[in-house]
Design a protein around this motif. Structure first.
Motif, PDB file in Angstrom:
ATOM      1  N   UNK A 281      95.658  88.577  54.556  1.00  0.00           N
ATOM      2  CA  UNK A 281      96.230  88.492  55.688  1.00  0.00           C
ATOM      3  C   UNK A 281      97.734  88.993  55.696  1.00  0.00           C
ATOM      4  N   UNK A 282      98.245  90.063  56.871  1.00  0.00           N
ATOM      5  CA  UNK A 282      99.628  90.247  56.824  1.00  0.00           C
ATOM      6  C   UNK A 282     100.653  89.094  56.606  1.00  0.00           C
ATOM      7  N   UNK A 283     101.664  89.258  56.184  1.00  0.00           N
ATOM      8  CA  UNK A 283     102.694  88.173  56.115  1.00  0.00           C
ATOM      9  C   UNK A 283     104.062  88.834  56.993  1.00  0.00           C
ATOM     10  N   UNK A 284     104.906  87.931  57.162  1.00  0.00           N
ATOM     11  CA  UNK A 284     106.373  88.403  57.434  1.00  0.00           C
ATOM     12  C   UNK A 284     107.077  89.367  56.630  1.00  0.00           C
ATOM     13  N   UNK A 285     106.800  89.009  55.278  1.00  0.00           N
ATOM     14  CA  UNK A 285     107.449  89.770  54.355  1.00  0.00           C
ATOM     15  C   UNK A 285     106.988  91.410  54.581  1.00  0.00           C
ATOM     16  N   UNK A 286     105.812  91.537  54.796  1.00  0.00           N
ATOM     17  CA  UNK A 286     105.263  92.953  55.081  1.00  0.00           C
ATOM     18  C   UNK A 286     106.006  93.610  56.147  1.00  0.00           C
ATOM     19  N   UNK A 287     106.086  92.961  57.249  1.00  0.00           N
ATOM     20  CA  UNK A 287     106.953  93.700  58.261  1.00  0.00           C
ATOM     21  C   UNK A 287     108.362  93.758  58.042  1.00  0.00           C
ATOM     22  N   UNK A 288     108.976  92.794  57.598  1.00  0.00           N
ATOM     23  CA  UNK A 288     110.118  92.692  56.992  1.00  0.00           C
ATOM     24  C   UNK A 288     110.422  93.878  55.917  1.00  0.00           C
ATOM     25  N   UNK A 289     109.559  94.139  55.047  1.00  0.00           N
ATOM     26  CA  UNK A 289     109.782  95.150  54.078  1.00  0.00           C
ATOM     27  C   UNK A 289     109.659  96.539  54.828  1.00  0.00           C
ATOM     28  N   UNK A 290     108.648  96.699  55.825  1.00  0.00           N
ATOM     29  CA  UNK A 290     108.698  97.952  56.403  1.00  0.00           C
ATOM     30  C   UNK A 290     109.859  98.322  57.317  1.00  0.00           C
ATOM     31  N   UNK A 291     110.771  97.538  57.790  1.00  0.00           N
ATOM     32  CA  UNK A 291     111.832  97.394  58.663  1.00  0.00           C
ATOM     33  C   UNK A 291     113.067  97.886  57.595  1.00  0.00           C
TER      34      UNK A 291
END
Length: 557
Positions: A281-291
């Motif tokens: 499952x996606x995590x906050x770390x994934x979207x933080x890393x994207x940005x």
């Protein structure tokens, strides 16, 4: 977490810290004939020229790419086979490659192109690079040798300014008689060759393939229609003791043919020293890393021309951002900083990030988007997660009547499309995304439909890419999502491979809302932190009592 587990964890960390710090994921450069250029070896490898009167350094043909770009990966074997063919040219030309995705704002950026892949020529005479050609020239008929041909054609146009007078590929000479030839060829040259052709390419290849001897035995070019050789071919020239020139034709049947490179070479994929499979499952770390990636590596490249576009994207991103409080604070401060200005350069944005901002960007670390090796998933995966989670957050806000009245369902996909158009650096990917969303304004009529529209588009992309080895991770096959196993009520019909053919979109919408509702995950994380803090306090209190008891036991006995 129980106190006993807490104590055991401390003991384990104490004893494991001596070796875990040495386990790191590091890329291994897999190309054998191409020099991998990185910021730390850039200057030492290229050996920037300091003496323009005599050039002793090679020109470099450099492939600028992004390690996450599937289009770049398709070209990698072509460029590697170019390096194989040109291995003997190193006195004059070396073949290199640089991963522009590896740059960060703390380094002097080498890459300044607007999209990738790109091919550049490093010129030792000016200590600079010139664009040889860009990926727009490539089509379905492009052959591996075309990359070499295009680079050589560009080099022949800029040879004197790029390298100097000692460049071995010479301008055509036009003697009318042997006596004229005797005057054109310097008296000090005792032996030489004449290459009669109207095509500079086979001549250039012949010269470079003889680069180890061409300095002692220069090779001159004549037009095919000339009064000395009268036809295509190669002649050996010798100056006799009396100073006169004699010519003897060389068998050049195979030499004058166009170059054909080995198409069967396959470059092995980069591998991690230790493989780790991402979370389901996606995590906050994934979207933080994207940005973090997009801010550090992408948004600054086209400033100041894209200043307004950067501001527009950041406002949308901040409004629907589902990630951590740290990133939300950073975005808020950055938007305030940009609103106080009328323009912003790339260097000024870097300075803000590195020196002015009181909130530091999170590190790039993928969870769900961590691939089985360094070339898989990563940033493109995290962008999809970010886009999906933004559409889901917007839809949830709309269902709860928390959206401003002027927000339209199509606003989100238009913003995402403009971000891809302006800032995503894989050119072929950009064109596919723009084509796939060209009619979005006429297809989306609700916030719910916006979620489903992006989901359908993502499945179409996966279907188109599933046959490409370069963009596929064997651990994460590109199958229609969600699968029957992931959401039984979503899938109405499957094929012989048990892959979804038809979906119940109401059930799918509910599934996507739950899967990509990272804001809910953020709230859970905050609750968990508070709970863990209380547990930590209790454990510390018990630990203090235990220490006191042991101390008293020691005193008494």
């Amino acid at each position: 977490m129980s106190c006993s587990y807490f104590y055991l964890s401390i003991v384990f960390l104490v004893f494991s810290s001596s070796w875990t710090s040495h386990v790191a994921h590091g890329e291994k450069w897999s190309w054998s004939n191409t020099r991998h250029l990185i910021p730390s070896n850039w200057t030492s490898s290229l050996k920037a020229n300091t003496n323009t009167s005599k050039i002793n350094h090679s020109v470099w043909f450099i492939f600028y790419y992004l390690n996450y770009c599937s289009f770049c990966k398709k070209i990698q074997p072509y460029w590697e086979v170019t390096g194989e063919y040109a291995a003997g040219w190193s006195k004059y030309i070396k073949i290199g490659a640089h991963d522009c995705a590896s740059e960060s704002l703390t380094e002097n950026d080498i890459c300044h192109d607007k999209g990738y892949p790109q091919w550049r020529i490093y010129c030792p005479a000016t200590n600079s690079t010139q664009l040889a050609f860009d990926s727009d020239r490539r089509n379905e008929n492009t052959k591996p040798e075309d990359f070499l041909v295009w680079s050589l054609k560009k080099m022949n146009k800029i040879a004197h300014e790029c390298y100097g007078k000692s460049w071995p590929i010479r301008d055509v000479i036009q003697p009318q008689t042997i006596e004229d030839l005797n005057k054109i060829i310097p008296r000090r040259v005792k032996q030489f060759q004449l290459f009669a052709t109207d095509d500079i390419l086979p001549y250039s290849l012949y010269v470079l393939n003889n680069s180890k001897t061409v300095f002692q035995e220069p090779i001159y070019r004549l037009n095919t229609q000339n009064p000395i050789t009268q036809g295509i071919g190669i002649w050996k020239g010798m100056r006799n003791n009396d100073g006169q020139i004699a010519l003897e034709q060389i068998d050049s049947t195979n030499i004058v043919h166009k170059v054909v490179l080995n198409r069967n070479i396959i470059a092995a994929a980069d591998t991690y020293a230790e493989k780790k499979i991402g979370s389901l499952k996606p995590t906050l770390t994934d979207v933080d890393s994207a940005v973090t990636w997009m801010i550090k590596k992408d948004l600054h490249r086209k400033l100041p021309a894209t200043f307004e576009a950067v501001k527009a994207w950041l406002n949308v991103l901040h409004m629907y951002y589902p990630g951590s409080a740290t990133m939300n604070n950073f975005l808020s401060d950055l938007i305030e900083f940009m609103n106080s200005r009328t323009t912003l350069s790339s260097q000024e944005l870097k300075h803000y990030i590195n020196s002015i901002s009181t909130t530091k960007l999170p590190n790039i670390k993928y969870d769900h988007c961590n691939g089985s090796d360094s070339s898989k998933r990563g940033y493109p995966c995290s962008l999809w997660v970010l886009f999906h989670s933004m559409t889901v957050k917007q839809a949830i806000l709309a269902e709860n009547n928390k959206l401003p009245s002027n927000v339209q369902p199509t606003d989100m996909i238009i913003s995402i499309r403009e971000f891809i158009r302006n800032f995503f650096l894989c050119e072929e990917c950009v064109q596919h995304f723009l084509t796939g969303t060209a009619n979005a304004e006429n297809e989306i009529n609700s916030f719910r439909e916006n979620v489903l529209y992006l989901w359908r588009g993502h499945n179409r992309v996966n279907k188109a890419l599933r046959g490409e080895v370069e963009s596929n991770d064997p651990v994460w096959p590109k199958v229609p999502y969600p699968t029957k196993q992931q959401c039984g009520s979503c899938v109405l019909r499957v094929d012989e491979n048990d892959e979804a053919l038809e979906y119940d979109e109401n059930e799918t919408y509910n599934y996507l809302k739950d899967f990509y509702d990272l804001q809910n995950l953020s709230n859970q994380k905050t609750t968990a932190i508070k709970t863990n803090t209380a547990t930590q306090y209790q454990c510390n209190h018990l630990l203090s009592l235990l220490i006191l008891f042991l101390f008293m036991f020691y005193i008494i006995f």
